[in-house]
Design a protein around this motif. Structure first.
Motif, PDB file in Angstrom:
ATOM      1  N   ILE A  39       0.835  -1.193   0.000  1.00 33.76           N
ATOM      2  CA  ILE A  39       0.000   0.000   0.000  1.00 33.76           C
ATOM      3  C   ILE A  39       0.874   1.249   0.000  1.00 33.76           C
ATOM      4  CG2 ILE A  39      -1.641   1.362   1.375  1.00 33.76           C
ATOM      5  CD1 ILE A  39      -2.874  -1.243   2.315  1.00 33.76           C
ATOM      6  N   PRO A  41       0.162   5.322   0.484  1.00 37.22           N
ATOM      7  CA  PRO A  41      -0.931   6.220   0.866  1.00 37.22           C
ATOM      8  C   PRO A  41      -0.970   7.524   0.078  1.00 37.22           C
ATOM      9  CG  PRO A  41       0.824   6.383   2.474  1.00 37.22           C
ATOM     10  CD  PRO A  41       1.254   5.339   1.476  1.00 37.22           C
ATOM     11  N   ASN A  71      -2.281   1.961  -4.577  1.00 36.12           N
ATOM     12  CA  ASN A  71      -2.359   3.361  -4.167  1.00 36.12           C
ATOM     13  C   ASN A  71      -3.672   3.638  -3.445  1.00 36.12           C
ATOM     14  OD1 ASN A  71      -0.727   3.382  -7.015  1.00 36.12           O
ATOM     15  ND2 ASN A  71       0.082   4.905  -5.591  1.00 36.12           N
ATOM     16  N   ARG A  72      -3.573   4.052  -2.191  1.00 29.62           N
ATOM     17  CA  ARG A  72      -4.753   4.409  -1.393  1.00 29.62           C
ATOM     18  C   ARG A  72      -4.593   5.866  -0.941  1.00 29.62           C
ATOM     19  NH1 ARG A  72      -7.273  -0.055   1.230  1.00 29.62           N
ATOM     20  NH2 ARG A  72      -6.892  -1.931   0.007  1.00 29.62           N
ATOM     21  N   GLY A  77      -2.458  10.913   3.554  1.00 30.05           N
ATOM     22  CA  GLY A  77      -1.886   9.606   3.837  1.00 30.05           C
ATOM     23  C   GLY A  77      -2.649   8.789   4.852  1.00 30.05           C
ATOM     24  N   GLY A  80      -4.578   5.457   3.474  1.00 30.15           N
ATOM     25  CA  GLY A  80      -3.713   4.325   3.161  1.00 30.15           C
ATOM     26  C   GLY A  80      -3.055   3.709   4.376  1.00 30.15           C
ATOM     27  N   ILE A  81      -2.590   4.556   5.298  1.00 29.38           N
ATOM     28  CA  ILE A  81      -1.950   4.027   6.504  1.00 29.38           C
ATOM     29  C   ILE A  81      -2.953   3.268   7.357  1.00 29.38           C
ATOM     30  CG2 ILE A  81      -0.793   4.656   8.658  1.00 29.38           C
ATOM     31  CD1 ILE A  81       0.542   6.931   7.182  1.00 29.38           C
ATOM     32  N   LEU A  95       3.394  -1.594   3.713  1.00 29.57           N
ATOM     33  CA  LEU A  95       3.145  -0.162   3.549  1.00 29.57           C
ATOM     34  C   LEU A  95       4.442   0.529   3.181  1.00 29.57           C
ATOM     35  CD1 LEU A  95       1.315   2.432   4.025  1.00 29.57           C
ATOM     36  CD2 LEU A  95       2.217   2.408   6.368  1.00 29.57           C
ATOM     37  N   ALA A  97       5.596   4.235   3.032  1.00 31.88           N
ATOM     38  CA  ALA A  97       5.110   5.559   3.408  1.00 31.88           C
ATOM     39  C   ALA A  97       6.282   6.506   3.629  1.00 31.88           C
ATOM     40  CB  ALA A  97       4.243   5.475   4.660  1.00 31.88           C
ATOM     41  N   SER A 101       3.862  11.530   6.033  1.00 33.08           N
ATOM     42  CA  SER A 101       2.657  10.841   6.503  1.00 33.08           C
ATOM     43  C   SER A 101       2.880  10.081   7.799  1.00 33.08           C
ATOM     44  CB  SER A 101       2.148   9.873   5.429  1.00 33.08           C
ATOM     45  OG  SER A 101       3.155   8.935   5.072  1.00 33.08           O
TER      46      SER A 101
END
Length: 333
Positions: A39, A41, A71-72, A77, A80-81, A95, A97, A101
């Motif tokens: 993922i 974010p 991609n979320r 952020g 996604g997190i 993840l 990141a 974020s």
């Protein structure tokens, strides 16, 4: 007879124990047995997204392992997190990141649906990019020290851009202005793109931006790099002086870079964390991978350990919380 049965039973139990003991490493070696979701974010094209795709390419090329980048984006952020933190801790959701974020936004946002230090398991720091103070070529100041003197003589006349309220650039620019004794109009943007365009047009006079987005403009001569926000010059752009070298020694501001790291949901098995730690360190040790990062104005981290990333997060969260408190910046989520 009884003795014989007992001995036979004991032999069976011993055999079962041996099978179990031998099976444990075999089971551990089966990871990963299917594609892994990573993922990000942020939307595609963001630096964390580019790093995730580089790692995914390396995993497929080097180890034959498929990694799917997911991609979320949204809420700086948070979306996604949160999705990563709530995923099963089985090693099949990771993840990628950035510091913005993981330590900047959480340091000033309230009521987040996750706790970075409690809900995520750090795995590896991938790399970082320095931040640089930039100015338009038309600004009648050649160095950061000269710019500060100009801003002091004209309080409120000049503008300072940032890539969004509560971002690294916003916090540190506010801190810089207080430490330097200057007053500027702060103008938030949605990212760096339009801010850089407006700076080239002379509508913005100062900005602290990541080299990933600003260095191409500096190297093309469209903008001026005044100083890099670090204690030493950056290997990416050694021609840009440090804040101290640019005429502002002893300035009380946080020196930090934008960085990105790989994490997993908390309670992810230690053998999974070790697996990724090993694979990432292989990449970070490879000059070809380092070169790929430099091409994106990113410096590869030195091979490390999960505890190294955990310690980095533990140091930077309170640092940015203190900066946000001093600047009076707080976001409500």
């Amino acid at each position: 007879m009884t003795h014989s049965i007992t001995r036979r039973r004991a032999a069976g139990l011993l055999g079962a124990a041996l099978v179990t003991a031998l099976a444990r490493p075999a089971l551990a070696e089966t990871y990963p047995s299917r594609p892994i979701k990573m993922i990000v974010p942020f939307p595609a094209g963001n630096m964390a997204d580019l790093l995730a795709r580089m790692v995914a390419d390396e995993m497929l090329t080097r180890f034959g392992q498929t990694v799917i980048v997911d991609n979320r984006a949204g809420a700086s952020g948070v979306i996604g997190i949160q999705a990563a933190a709530r995923s099963p801790a089985d090693g099949y959701t990771l993840l990628m990141a950035s510091s913005s974020s993981l330590v900047v936004y959480p340091a000033l946002a309230q009521n987040l649906p996750f706790d970075v230090r409690q809900d995520l398991q750090p795995i590896a720091l991938i790399g970082g990019t320095p931040y640089v103070f930039i100015a338009p070529n038309e600004l009648p100041a050649r160095t950061l020290g000269e710019a500060v003197e100009l801003f002091r003589r004209n309080p409120g006349k000049y503008t300072a851009a940032n890539s969004g309220t509560g971002t690294f650039g916003h916090l540190i620019t506010e801190q810089f202005c207080r430490a330097a004794g200057i007053k500027m109009e702060h103008v938030p943007y949605r990212g760096s793109g339009q801010a850089l365009v407006d700076m080239q047009a002379g509508r913005i006079h100062l900005m602290l931006d990541a080299m990933t987005s600003s260095l191409p403009q500096i190297q093309a001569g469209r903008l001026r790099g005044l100083a890099v926000l670090s204690e030493q010059r950056s290997a990416i752009a050694p021609e840009i002086p440090t804040v101290a070298e640019a005429g502002m020694p002893g300035l009380n501001i946080v020196y930090a870079s934008g960085w990105a790291g790989l994490l997993a949901p908390s309670h992810t098995p230690s053998d999974v964390v070790s697996y990724w730690d090993r694979q990432i360190n292989v990449m970070l040790s490879d000059p070809a991978f380092q070169k790929r990062l430099r091409a994106q104005n990113y410096e590869a981290a030195a091979p490390g350990t999960p505890s190294g990333l955990r310690d980095l997060i533990g140091r930077e969260l309170p640092r940015f919380a203190a900066v946000a408190h001093e600047a009076g910046i707080q976001l409500n989520e």
